[in-house]
Write an enzyme that holds these catalytic residues in place. Structure first.
Site, PDB file in Angstrom:
ATOM      1  N   ASP A   1       0.867  -1.167   0.000  1.00  0.00           N
ATOM      2  CA  ASP A   1       0.000   0.000   0.000  1.00  0.00           C
ATOM      3  C   ASP A   1       0.911   1.226   0.000  1.00  0.00           C
ATOM      4  O   ASP A   1       2.124   1.107  -0.236  1.00  0.00           O
ATOM      5  CB  ASP A   1      -0.987  -0.033   1.185  1.00  0.00           C
ATOM      6  CG  ASP A   1      -0.304   0.119   2.547  1.00  0.00           C
ATOM      7  OD1 ASP A   1       0.944   0.208   2.592  1.00  0.00           O
ATOM      8  OD2 ASP A   1      -1.019   0.147   3.565  1.00  0.00           O
TER       9      ASP A   1
ATOM     10  N   HIS B   1      10.370 -23.876   8.440  1.00  0.00           N
ATOM     11  CA  HIS B   1       9.376 -24.589   9.261  1.00  0.00           C
ATOM     12  C   HIS B   1       7.945 -24.457   8.751  1.00  0.00           C
ATOM     13  O   HIS B   1       7.131 -25.343   8.987  1.00  0.00           O
ATOM     14  CB  HIS B   1       9.421 -24.086  10.713  1.00  0.00           C
ATOM     15  CG  HIS B   1      10.655 -24.518  11.443  1.00  0.00           C
ATOM     16  ND1 HIS B   1      10.830 -24.299  12.791  1.00  0.00           N
ATOM     17  CD2 HIS B   1      11.776 -25.162  11.009  1.00  0.00           C
ATOM     18  CE1 HIS B   1      12.008 -24.799  13.167  1.00  0.00           C
ATOM     19  NE2 HIS B   1      12.616 -25.311  12.098  1.00  0.00           N
TER      20      HIS B   1
HETATM   21  C1  RB5 Z   1      -1.809   2.479   6.655  1.00  0.00           C
HETATM   22  O1  RB5 Z   1      -1.819   3.668   7.390  1.00  0.00           O
HETATM   23  C2  RB5 Z   1      -1.666   1.285   7.580  1.00  0.00           C
HETATM   24  O2  RB5 Z   1      -2.796   1.115   8.366  1.00  0.00           O
HETATM   25  C3  RB5 Z   1      -1.363   0.037   6.782  1.00  0.00           C
HETATM   26  O3  RB5 Z   1      -0.226   0.249   6.027  1.00  0.00           O
HETATM   27  C4  RB5 Z   1      -1.076  -1.215   7.579  1.00  0.00           C
HETATM   28  O4  RB5 Z   1      -0.160  -0.978   8.601  1.00  0.00           O
HETATM   29  C5  RB5 Z   1      -2.236  -1.984   8.042  1.00  0.00           C
HETATM   30  O5  RB5 Z   1      -2.120  -3.088   8.578  1.00  0.00           O
END
Ligand code: RB5
Length: 148
Positions: A11, A101
């Site tokens: 992301d 594992h």
């Molecule tokens: C984004 O701010 C964050 O929530 C995402 O990258 C992640 O850490 C979620 O698990």
């Protein structure tokens, strides 16, 4: 030995590190496909992680690398897919054990909590460590709720 085909995804929180890891993988002559996201713009990690995980589930790609802020969201998403064993890896030894594992086929990285050099070590270890099989095979075979 033929190099593995790698599916990579992030992301916005993992976007920078994904670029660096991709450069590293290409230098090492892996075939890499980037499943997004493609900028620092805020996005919802499942929109991308599902596509990467599907490519592992179908066998189109051999292994996945995923990066979000903590690694958790993207890890949870990938593990919803049949045949995917995604492991949250934050250092080299965890990464080695995830392969040896757990026969993990996706390496989930916490982009906001590791350095670039730690990320290279984790990814290199993940891709170069084999599964030990034996008692570990018996254990991973018991992970799915329904037969894979
Ligand atoms: C984004 O701010 C964050 O929530 C995402 O990258 C992640 O850490 C979620 O698990």
């Amino acid at each position: 030995m033929k190099k593995k085909k790698i599916a990579i995804v992030s992301d916005h929180a993992g976007f920078y590190l994904k670029g660096r890891i991709q450069d590293y993988l290409k230098k090492e002559k892996y075939e890499v496909r980037d499943f997004g996201s493609y900028s620092f713009e805020s996005v919802d990690y499942p929109d991308y992680a599902h596509k990467m995980a599907e490519s592992i589930s179908t066998g189109e790609y051999d292994m996945g690398i995923s990066i979000c802020g903590t690694g958790n969201g993207i890890n949870m998403t990938a593990n919803k897919h049949r045949g995917v064993r995604s492991a949250l890896c934050w250092n080299g030894e965890i990464s080695r054990l995830a392969r040896a594992h757990n026969d993990a086929n996706v390496c989930a990285l916490p982009g906001r909590f590791i350095s670039e050099s730690e990320a290279y070590l984790i990814v290199k270890t993940f891709l170069e460590t084999g599964f030990e099989g034996g008692r570990h095979k018996r254990r991973i075979d018991k992970i799915p709720i329904k037969a894979d």
